[in-house]
Design a protein around this motif. Structure first.
Motif, PDB file in Angstrom:
ATOM      1  N   ASN A 170      33.032  44.300  33.179  1.00 37.91           N
ATOM      2  CA  ASN A 170      33.285  43.110  32.900  1.00 37.91           C
ATOM      3  C   ASN A 170      33.918  42.173  34.040  1.00 37.91           C
ATOM      4  OD1 ASN A 170      35.513  44.739  31.596  1.00 37.91           O
ATOM      5  ND2 ASN A 170      36.327  43.182  32.840  1.00 37.91           N
ATOM      6  N   ASP A 171      33.629  40.913  34.122  1.00 40.96           N
ATOM      7  CA  ASP A 171      34.358  40.016  34.948  1.00 40.96           C
ATOM      8  C   ASP A 171      35.874  40.051  35.030  1.00 40.96           C
ATOM      9  OD1 ASP A 171      31.993  39.413  35.868  1.00 40.96           O
ATOM     10  OD2 ASP A 171      31.698  37.568  34.641  1.00 40.96           O
ATOM     11  N   VAL A 172      36.468  39.738  36.182  1.00 45.00           N
ATOM     12  CA  VAL A 172      37.838  39.662  36.359  1.00 45.00           C
ATOM     13  C   VAL A 172      38.265  38.183  36.786  1.00 45.00           C
ATOM     14  CG1 VAL A 172      39.583  40.319  37.881  1.00 45.00           C
ATOM     15  CG2 VAL A 172      38.303  42.158  36.787  1.00 45.00           C
ATOM     16  N   VAL A 173      39.021  37.728  36.213  1.00 45.40           N
ATOM     17  CA  VAL A 173      39.502  36.228  36.795  1.00 45.40           C
ATOM     18  C   VAL A 173      41.024  36.187  37.103  1.00 45.40           C
ATOM     19  CG1 VAL A 173      37.646  35.095  35.298  1.00 45.40           C
ATOM     20  CG2 VAL A 173      40.058  35.308  34.313  1.00 45.40           C
ATOM     21  N   LEU A 174      41.243  35.137  37.942  1.00 42.83           N
ATOM     22  CA  LEU A 174      42.774  34.880  38.221  1.00 42.83           C
ATOM     23  C   LEU A 174      43.435  34.359  37.286  1.00 42.83           C
ATOM     24  CD1 LEU A 174      44.790  35.373  40.326  1.00 42.83           C
ATOM     25  CD2 LEU A 174      44.144  33.340  41.457  1.00 42.83           C
ATOM     26  N   TYR A 175      44.065  34.618  36.410  1.00 43.77           N
ATOM     27  CA  TYR A 175      44.870  34.019  35.107  1.00 43.77           C
ATOM     28  C   TYR A 175      46.227  33.834  35.957  1.00 43.77           C
ATOM     29  CZ  TYR A 175      41.953  34.959  31.278  1.00 43.77           C
ATOM     30  OH  TYR A 175      40.985  35.121  30.320  1.00 43.77           O
ATOM     31  N   ASN A 176      46.541  32.616  35.253  1.00 44.02           N
ATOM     32  CA  ASN A 176      48.109  31.898  35.773  1.00 44.02           C
ATOM     33  C   ASN A 176      49.039  31.826  34.855  1.00 44.02           C
ATOM     34  OD1 ASN A 176      48.841  31.582  38.844  1.00 44.02           O
ATOM     35  ND2 ASN A 176      46.896  30.381  38.766  1.00 44.02           N
ATOM     36  N   ALA A 177      50.100  32.135  34.859  1.00 47.02           N
ATOM     37  CA  ALA A 177      51.211  31.999  33.895  1.00 47.02           C
ATOM     38  C   ALA A 177      52.415  31.395  34.565  1.00 47.02           C
ATOM     39  CB  ALA A 177      51.724  33.465  33.281  1.00 47.02           C
ATOM     40  N   LYS A 178      52.603  30.442  33.659  1.00 50.77           N
ATOM     41  CA  LYS A 178      54.002  29.607  33.946  1.00 50.77           C
ATOM     42  C   LYS A 178      54.932  30.539  33.892  1.00 50.77           C
ATOM     43  CE  LYS A 178      55.804  26.291  31.468  1.00 50.77           C
ATOM     44  NZ  LYS A 178      56.278  25.252  30.234  1.00 50.77           N
ATOM     45  N   ARG A 179      55.892  30.592  34.766  1.00 45.39           N
ATOM     46  CA  ARG A 179      57.001  31.476  34.779  1.00 45.39           C
ATOM     47  C   ARG A 179      58.016  30.879  33.471  1.00 45.39           C
ATOM     48  NH1 ARG A 179      59.233  33.767  39.419  1.00 45.39           N
ATOM     49  NH2 ARG A 179      60.555  34.611  37.980  1.00 45.39           N
ATOM     50  N   SER A 180      58.731  31.905  32.724  1.00 43.51           N
ATOM     51  CA  SER A 180      59.673  31.331  31.679  1.00 43.51           C
ATOM     52  C   SER A 180      60.936  30.725  32.185  1.00 43.51           C
ATOM     53  CB  SER A 180      59.981  32.588  30.814  1.00 43.51           C
ATOM     54  OG  SER A 180      60.539  33.292  31.446  1.00 43.51           O
ATOM     55  N   GLY A 181      61.539  29.997  31.224  1.00 43.69           N
ATOM     56  CA  GLY A 181      62.781  29.328  31.749  1.00 43.69           C
ATOM     57  C   GLY A 181      62.694  28.454  33.018  1.00 43.69           C
ATOM     58  N   LYS A 182      63.993  28.321  33.678  1.00 53.41           N
ATOM     59  CA  LYS A 182      64.087  27.495  34.721  1.00 53.41           C
ATOM     60  C   LYS A 182      62.967  27.448  35.747  1.00 53.41           C
ATOM     61  CE  LYS A 182      67.859  25.281  37.297  1.00 53.41           C
ATOM     62  NZ  LYS A 182      69.084  25.633  38.105  1.00 53.41           N
ATOM     63  N   ALA A 183      62.500  28.799  36.062  1.00 56.00           N
ATOM     64  CA  ALA A 183      61.730  28.726  37.048  1.00 56.00           C
ATOM     65  C   ALA A 183      60.402  28.117  36.767  1.00 56.00           C
ATOM     66  CB  ALA A 183      61.319  30.407  37.414  1.00 56.00           C
ATOM     67  N   GLY A 184      60.003  28.220  35.413  1.00 56.08           N
ATOM     68  CA  GLY A 184      58.641  27.536  35.044  1.00 56.08           C
ATOM     69  C   GLY A 184      59.006  26.079  34.987  1.00 56.08           C
ATOM     70  N   LYS A 185      60.113  25.476  34.690  1.00 52.77           N
ATOM     71  CA  LYS A 185      60.278  24.130  34.541  1.00 52.77           C
ATOM     72  C   LYS A 185      60.280  23.488  35.942  1.00 52.77           C
ATOM     73  CE  LYS A 185      63.030  23.273  30.276  1.00 52.77           C
ATOM     74  NZ  LYS A 185      63.389  24.796  30.030  1.00 52.77           N
ATOM     75  N   ASN A 186      60.336  24.283  36.897  1.00 51.15           N
ATOM     76  CA  ASN A 186      60.272  23.982  38.387  1.00 51.15           C
ATOM     77  C   ASN A 186      59.074  24.040  38.987  1.00 51.15           C
ATOM     78  OD1 ASN A 186      62.955  23.030  38.537  1.00 51.15           O
ATOM     79  ND2 ASN A 186      63.649  25.248  39.304  1.00 51.15           N
ATOM     80  N   GLY A 187      58.007  24.519  38.221  1.00 50.86           N
ATOM     81  CA  GLY A 187      56.708  24.628  38.314  1.00 50.86           C
ATOM     82  C   GLY A 187      56.363  25.781  39.034  1.00 50.86           C
ATOM     83  N   ASN A 188      57.052  26.870  38.947  1.00 52.70           N
ATOM     84  CA  ASN A 188      56.774  28.389  39.193  1.00 52.70           C
ATOM     85  C   ASN A 188      55.741  29.096  38.405  1.00 52.70           C
ATOM     86  OD1 ASN A 188      57.895  29.495  41.599  1.00 52.70           O
ATOM     87  ND2 ASN A 188      59.923  29.289  40.842  1.00 52.70           N
ATOM     88  N   THR A 189      54.715  29.524  38.973  1.00 51.29           N
ATOM     89  CA  THR A 189      53.629  30.271  38.207  1.00 51.29           C
ATOM     90  C   THR A 189      53.491  31.758  38.760  1.00 51.29           C
ATOM     91  OG1 THR A 189      51.931  29.469  39.700  1.00 51.29           O
ATOM     92  CG2 THR A 189      52.372  28.167  37.349  1.00 51.29           C
ATOM     93  N   LEU A 190      53.078  32.514  37.985  1.00 50.35           N
ATOM     94  CA  LEU A 190      52.409  33.900  38.511  1.00 50.35           C
ATOM     95  C   LEU A 190      51.131  34.310  38.218  1.00 50.35           C
ATOM     96  CD1 LEU A 190      54.541  36.084  39.540  1.00 50.35           C
ATOM     97  CD2 LEU A 190      54.786  36.864  37.112  1.00 50.35           C
ATOM     98  N   GLY A 191      50.432  34.514  39.329  1.00 48.69           N
ATOM     99  CA  GLY A 191      49.118  35.190  38.986  1.00 48.69           C
ATOM    100  C   GLY A 191      48.781  36.219  38.958  1.00 48.69           C
ATOM    101  N   SER A 192      47.592  36.889  38.367  1.00 52.43           N
ATOM    102  CA  SER A 192      47.107  38.038  38.087  1.00 52.43           C
ATOM    103  C   SER A 192      45.892  38.140  38.106  1.00 52.43           C
ATOM    104  CB  SER A 192      48.039  38.806  36.885  1.00 52.43           C
ATOM    105  OG  SER A 192      47.640  40.153  37.183  1.00 52.43           O
ATOM    106  N   LEU A 193      45.122  39.103  38.652  1.00 56.18           N
ATOM    107  CA  LEU A 193      43.820  39.017  38.415  1.00 56.18           C
ATOM    108  C   LEU A 193      43.500  40.312  37.250  1.00 56.18           C
ATOM    109  CD1 LEU A 193      42.389  39.822  41.926  1.00 56.18           C
ATOM    110  CD2 LEU A 193      41.465  38.222  40.622  1.00 56.18           C
ATOM    111  N   ILE A 194      42.858  39.939  36.161  1.00 51.24           N
ATOM    112  CA  ILE A 194      42.763  40.418  34.814  1.00 51.24           C
ATOM    113  C   ILE A 194      41.603  40.388  34.288  1.00 51.24           C
ATOM    114  CG2 ILE A 194      44.063  40.767  32.578  1.00 51.24           C
ATOM    115  CD1 ILE A 194      46.356  39.152  33.570  1.00 51.24           C
ATOM    116  N   CYS A 195      41.103  41.300  33.704  1.00 51.28           N
ATOM    117  CA  CYS A 195      39.932  41.404  32.808  1.00 51.28           C
ATOM    118  C   CYS A 195      39.727  40.058  32.086  1.00 51.28           C
ATOM    119  CB  CYS A 195      39.500  42.622  32.007  1.00 51.28           C
ATOM    120  SG  CYS A 195      39.718  43.920  32.816  1.00 51.28           S
ATOM    121  N   GLU A 196      38.554  39.384  32.107  1.00 51.73           N
ATOM    122  CA  GLU A 196      38.398  38.037  31.707  1.00 51.73           C
ATOM    123  C   GLU A 196      38.713  37.960  30.127  1.00 51.73           C
ATOM    124  OE1 GLU A 196      34.690  35.997  32.340  1.00 51.73           O
ATOM    125  OE2 GLU A 196      35.807  33.957  32.073  1.00 51.73           O
TER     126      GLU A 196
END
Ligand SMILES: [Zn+2]
Length: 160
Positions: free
Chosen positions: A91-117
Motif C-alpha cells: 500500500n501507499d505511505v503518506v506523511l501524516y501530521n499530528a498537532k502536538r497535545s497541550g501547549k505545544a499544539g497551541k503554539n502550532g507544533n506538529t509531529l509528522g510521520s510516514l504511515i501506511c495511508e
C-alpha cells in the motif's frame, strides 16, 4: 487490542478539540472489526477528506487517540512506513501530521510521520517475514514484527 466503544474511542483523543471529536465519523466497518488482528485502530474519516485518526493502546493499557491531517493530493510514495517498518508494502505511505497535545499544539507544533495511508500496519506486521533460512522461526519472527510495531506506534503516540 481490546475492542473500543464509540465512547472510549472519542474519550481517548489528546490533540483534538471537542468539536473535532464530535465531528469525527467512525470507520464504516466499525461494528464488524476483528479486534484480535488490530494493534491500534487507524482510519481515514469517511466524510472529512483530510482527516484521519489513530487510537493507540499504550504499554500501560491506556488509550491515546490522535487526530491526523492527511497531506491531500501530494505524490504517493512507496516509502517505508515508520510504524510497521515494512519496506515492501502493498500500500501507499503518506506523511501524516499530528498537532502536538497541550501547549505545544497551541503554539502550532506538529509531529509528522510516514504511515501506511489506510493504517494497514497491523495487517502488514502479520505478513510472514521475507527473510528465511534453515531453522528460521517464521511465527516467532512475526510476533517480533508485531511487538516492534506496537512499540513504534505507542512511542509516536507518547510524543504527541
Ligand atoms: Zn504501516
Amino acid at each position: 487490542m481490546l475492542p473500543l466503544t464509540d465512547k472510549s474511542l472519542r474519550a481517548s483523543f489528546i490533540n483534538a478539540s471537542r468539536k473535532e471529536v464530535s465531528d469525527l465519523a467512525l470507520p464504516a466497518d466499525f461494528d464488524t472489526l476483528d479486534w484480535d488482528r488490530l494493534d491500534f485502530l487507524g482510519w481515514r474519516d469517511p466524510k472529512l477528506a483530510r482527516r484521519a485518526y489513530a487510537v493507540v493502546p499504550t504499554l500501560e493499557g491506556d488509550l491515546i487517540g490522535i487526530l491526523f491531517r492527511h497531506p491531500g493530493s501530494m505524490p504517493r510514495t512507496r516509502a517505508q512506513c515508520s510504524w510497521c517498518n515494512d519496506a515492501s508494502l502493498p500500500n501507499d505511505v503518506v506523511l501524516y501530521n499530528a498537532k502536538r497535545s497541550g501547549k505545544a499544539g497551541k503554539n502550532g507544533n506538529t509531529l509528522g510521520s510516514l504511515i501506511c495511508e489506510d493504517f494497514q500496519c497491523s495487517a502488514n506486521a502479520r505478513r510472514p517475514p521475507k527473510t528465511w533460512y534453515e531453522g528460521f522461526d517464521v511465527e516467532e519472527a512475526r510476533q517480533v514484527q508485531i511487538a516492534d510495531m506496537q512499540l513504534r506506534a505507542a512511542a509516536f503516540a507518547a510524543q504527541v
